[in-house]
Design an enzyme around this catalytic site. Structure first.
Site, PDB file in Angstrom:
ATOM      1  N   LYS A  61       0.868  -1.186   0.000  1.00 40.17           N
ATOM      2  CA  LYS A  61       0.000   0.000   0.000  1.00 40.17           C
ATOM      3  C   LYS A  61       0.901   1.232   0.000  1.00 40.17           C
ATOM      4  CE  LYS A  61      -1.452   2.865   2.958  1.00 40.17           C
ATOM      5  NZ  LYS A  61      -1.275   4.069   2.149  1.00 40.17           N
TER       6      LYS A  61
ATOM      7  N   GLU B  89       9.285  16.075  15.873  1.00 38.62           N
ATOM      8  CA  GLU B  89      10.016  15.784  14.636  1.00 38.62           C
ATOM      9  C   GLU B  89       9.652  16.909  13.658  1.00 38.62           C
ATOM     10  OE1 GLU B  89       8.846  12.223  12.468  1.00 38.62           O
ATOM     11  OE2 GLU B  89      10.903  11.979  11.756  1.00 38.62           O
TER      12      GLU B  89
END
Ligand code: SIN
Length: 481
Positions: free
Chosen positions: A178, A383
């Site tokens: 995917k 992050e």
């Protein structure tokens, strides 16, 4: 799109060796200017189940081939990818945004995993183990885990697929991939070449979708899928781990990072500036191993900052197809908003912007250097995933080690210094899966890529990478007298 081989541009799903067109589609656009590139078939749970059934059927065939035969097909795929590298890079740049030279680098980097694991396929050795009884003998063989579900990200739309499925295929597994909804074209182009290389139907299946949750859930909950390999955010990684727990599936997770980049007092400053620049701005800062927190010893702080800021000011942002561009667009509006929030939070709490700091037209943020940061600011623990260089000052080895490890993440870390004993102490003390010592770039097929803590587990690439797709079987031979 200006590519030589137009047949590389596919918009259908690839299931059981056939191109499957769906009435329901989703749009993929160029992040540089928002233009529509293609409408892609939108797979659902039923399509994913068909892909899993195809992979299940193909497993017997593929695992029945000798390692040598699998290796040859992988090698043919590698050759075709390299022959079509310019077209593949072009597709990658148009759907993802990174500059063409970087995209070409990614295609070659991705192909290197296929080349490597085509060789490793032939080296899946077992063992004969000395036993503790004279009557018994002990042998060990390694067998493919079975069907693998690979869920891959938009930041490396080609290399993160090959890094997962090349070892899986080499081991004898079959796969259902995917790809990210932002970058399915690179995945489908790889499938075109895999088809030409001669993989039997069902060995590789690609199910593009807008409904990541449903396809992900189908892969993690289907009893025929024996292994999930995921690269992406820690938030989604935790979800995948929970979903996979019900059937105790094997899982490999390559998740987020909060990489420290430490420059000690005795470091070669020019080399550190170069290394930091390369690590921070790769793919516009949208890389899991990108430098996230730059810790400078107080004695070299100003000298480093001056040289580094000059380099950052020279960065040209723009269309990745233009040869003089260093950084392409960010992937979406959400990424821009998150980074601007981090900058705002830091400046409100006292940080100083040295260069950049603003949004530009389109999906761009000015390459930014921001200093006078501390651990109370959101940027310290988030992050960043964008072109923002966050600078902190430190004055002792103990302090910087404590700060470098003061995060739930544990993927990449970097430091520059020359003292031999310090290098050993710091490399051992950093709680990370990877440590760059006097280098800002360390990704390579021959080395084990992966993290600790909430950056995940499992290793990709290197001699260890194929183990993620193999089960160990111990055979005890009794009555040997
Ligand atoms: C990543 O961002 O997950 C991959 C980067 C790399 O392989 O260096």
């Amino acid at each position: 799109m200006r590519i030589e081989d137009k047949s590389l541009l596919k918009t259908e799903a690839y299931i059981d060796g056939k191109w499957v067109s769906k009435e329901s589609t989703f749009a993929v656009s160029n992040p540089f200017d928002g233009t529509l590139i293609a409408q892609i078939s939108d797979c659902n749970q039923e399509d994913t189940e068909k892909a899993i059934e195809a992979a299940h059927k193909a497993f017997k065939v593929w695992n029945g081939f000798t390692a040598n035969k699998r290796s040859k097909i992988l090698q043919a795929w590698n050759t075709l990818i390299l022959e079509n590298a310019n077209d593949l890079a072009h597709i990658l740049t148009v759907e993802q945004g990174k500059p063409l030279a970087e995209a070409l680098g990614e295609i070659k980097y991705g192909a290197s995993y296929i080349e490597w694991f085509a060789e490793e396929a032939k080296r899946v050795y077992g063992d004969v183990i000395p036993g503790q009884s004279t009557k018994n003998r002990i042998t060990v063989i390694k067998q493919p885990v079975g069907i693998v579900g690979a869920i891959t990200p938009w930041n490396f739309p080609s290399a993160m697929i090959t890094r997962k499925i090349a070892p899986a295929l080499a081991a004898g597994c079959t796969v259902v991939v995917k790809p990210s909804e932002y970058t399915p074209l690179s995945a489908l182009a790889l499938a075109v070449l895999a088809d030409r290389a001669g993989f039997p139907p069902g060995v590789i299946n690609i199910v593009p979708t807008m409904d990541a949750a449903s396809v992900g859930q189908t892969l993690t909950s289907h009893p025929k899928v024996k292994k999930i390999s995921f690269t992406g955010s820690t938030r989604v990684g935790k979800l995948i781990l929970k979903q996979s727990a019900d059937q105790v599936k094997k899982v490999t997770l390559e998740l987020g990072g909060n990489a420290p980049f430490i420059v000690f007092a005795d470091a070669d400053i020019d080399a550190a500036v170069e290394g930091c620049f390369a690590s921070k701005f790769r793919n516009g800062g949208q890389t899991c191993v990108c430098t996230n927190r730059i810790f400078l010893h107080e004695s070299i702080h100003d000298a480093f900052l001056e040289k580094f800021a000059l380099k950052v000011e020279s960065i040209k942002t723009g269309n990745g197809l233009d040869t003089d561009v260093h950084i392409g667009p960010m992937i979406n509006e959400g990424a821009i908003e998150k980074d601007l929030q981090l900058i705002n939070d830091a400046t409100q709490k006292g940080a100083k912007i040295i260069t950049g700091g603003d949004r530009k037209e389109g999906l761009f943020i000015e390459p930014t250097v921001i200093c006078d940061l501390d651990s109370n600011m959101d940027i310290y623990s988030s992050e960043i995933f964008g072109p923002i260089a966050a600078i902190y000052k430190f004055n002792s080895e103990a302090e910087v080690i404590q700060k470098a490890n003061d995060t739930n993440y544990g993927l990449a870390s970097y430091f520059y210094g020359r003292d031999y004993a310090l290098i050993w102490r710091v490399a051992e003390a950093l709680e990370y899966g990877m440590v760059g010592i006097n280098t800002g770039v360390m990704s390579t097929v021959t080395a084990p890529f992966g993290g600790v803590k909430e950056s995940g587990f499992g290793r990709e690439g290197s001699k260890y990478g194929i183990d993620e797709y193999l089960n160990i079987k111990y055979m005890c031979w009794g009555g040997v007298e």
